[in-house]
Design a protein around this motif. Structure first.
Motif, PDB file in Angstrom:
ATOM      1  N   MET A 125      43.861  89.604   6.134  1.00 45.51           N
ATOM      2  CA  MET A 125      44.074  88.315   5.401  1.00 45.51           C
ATOM      3  C   MET A 125      44.256  87.064   6.427  1.00 45.51           C
ATOM      4  SD  MET A 125      46.591  89.450   2.283  1.00 45.51           S
ATOM      5  CE  MET A 125      47.822  89.410   3.138  1.00 45.51           C
ATOM      6  N   ASN A 126      43.315  86.186   6.487  1.00 46.54           N
ATOM      7  CA  ASN A 126      43.254  85.169   7.375  1.00 46.54           C
ATOM      8  C   ASN A 126      43.422  83.800   6.685  1.00 46.54           C
ATOM      9  OD1 ASN A 126      43.175  87.161   9.700  1.00 46.54           O
ATOM     10  ND2 ASN A 126      40.848  86.786   9.833  1.00 46.54           N
ATOM     11  N   SER A 127      43.755  82.557   7.321  1.00 41.54           N
ATOM     12  CA  SER A 127      43.872  81.470   6.677  1.00 41.54           C
ATOM     13  C   SER A 127      44.564  81.486   5.298  1.00 41.54           C
ATOM     14  CB  SER A 127      42.375  80.998   6.445  1.00 41.54           C
ATOM     15  OG  SER A 127      41.686  80.821   7.672  1.00 41.54           O
ATOM     16  N   LEU A 128      45.695  82.061   5.315  1.00 45.68           N
ATOM     17  CA  LEU A 128      46.458  82.328   4.127  1.00 45.68           C
ATOM     18  C   LEU A 128      46.847  81.112   3.497  1.00 45.68           C
ATOM     19  CD1 LEU A 128      48.315  85.476   5.319  1.00 45.68           C
ATOM     20  CD2 LEU A 128      47.042  85.365   3.135  1.00 45.68           C
ATOM     21  N   LYS A 129      46.996  80.895   2.136  1.00 45.36           N
ATOM     22  CA  LYS A 129      47.394  79.721   1.465  1.00 45.36           C
ATOM     23  C   LYS A 129      48.547  80.185   0.575  1.00 45.36           C
ATOM     24  CE  LYS A 129      42.443  78.673   0.949  1.00 45.36           C
ATOM     25  NZ  LYS A 129      41.446  78.409   0.151  1.00 45.36           N
ATOM     26  N   PRO A 130      49.255  79.073   0.031  1.00 47.34           N
ATOM     27  CA  PRO A 130      50.561  79.349  -0.798  1.00 47.34           C
ATOM     28  C   PRO A 130      49.924  80.175  -2.168  1.00 47.34           C
ATOM     29  CG  PRO A 130      50.445  77.233   0.118  1.00 47.34           C
ATOM     30  CD  PRO A 130      49.186  77.762   0.628  1.00 47.34           C
ATOM     31  N   GLU A 131      48.828  79.941  -2.306  1.00 42.07           N
ATOM     32  CA  GLU A 131      48.465  80.660  -3.792  1.00 42.07           C
ATOM     33  C   GLU A 131      47.969  82.069  -3.513  1.00 42.07           C
ATOM     34  OE1 GLU A 131      47.221  77.692  -2.407  1.00 42.07           O
ATOM     35  OE2 GLU A 131      44.940  77.558  -2.584  1.00 42.07           O
ATOM     36  N   ASP A 132      48.056  82.410  -2.254  1.00 34.03           N
ATOM     37  CA  ASP A 132      47.658  83.878  -1.990  1.00 34.03           C
ATOM     38  C   ASP A 132      49.064  84.629  -2.229  1.00 34.03           C
ATOM     39  OD1 ASP A 132      45.678  83.035   0.812  1.00 34.03           O
ATOM     40  OD2 ASP A 132      45.122  83.722  -1.166  1.00 34.03           O
TER      41      ASP A 132
END
Length: 115
Positions: A82-89
């Protein structure tokens, strides 16, 4: 039968994590494998899937281009990079094994994306 996830944790937005799922007790190479996730108050959703041979993969639109699913049939392992993780992840991530009408689930691993 066991599916044991690992690799979750807390990461800042834009960061990366690699989830692993160790399988035992069944013929791993005969099963399609998937990662699902469930955020608080939301239904469990499919994140990524890979066929038993590893030839084909499928991703949720929300993670395409950022997440990569892979498997090692010699080690009975499936991974989710998982790259470029976002809060919605942020969610609990579950490993799933499926063949015909048979479904196995892991206990889940928490991923929190927060600054």
């Amino acid at each position: 039968v066991q599916l044991v996830e690992s690799g979750g944790g807390v990461v800042q937005p834009g960061g990366s994590l690699r989830l692993s799922c160790a399988a035992s007790g069944f013929t791993f190479s005969s099963y399609d494998m998937s990662w699902y996730r469930q955020a608080p108050g939301k239904e469990r959703e499919l994140v990524a899937a890979i066929t038993s041979t590893g030839v084909s993969t499928n991703y949720a639109d929300s993670v395409k281009g950022r997440f990569t699913i892979s498997r090692d049939n010699a080690k009975n392992m499936v991974y989710l990079q998982m790259n470029s993780l976002k809060p919605e992840d942020t969610a609990v991530y579950y490993c799933n094994a499926r063949r015909r009408w048979v479904d196995y689930w892991g206990q889940g691993t928490q991923v929190t994306v927060s600054s």
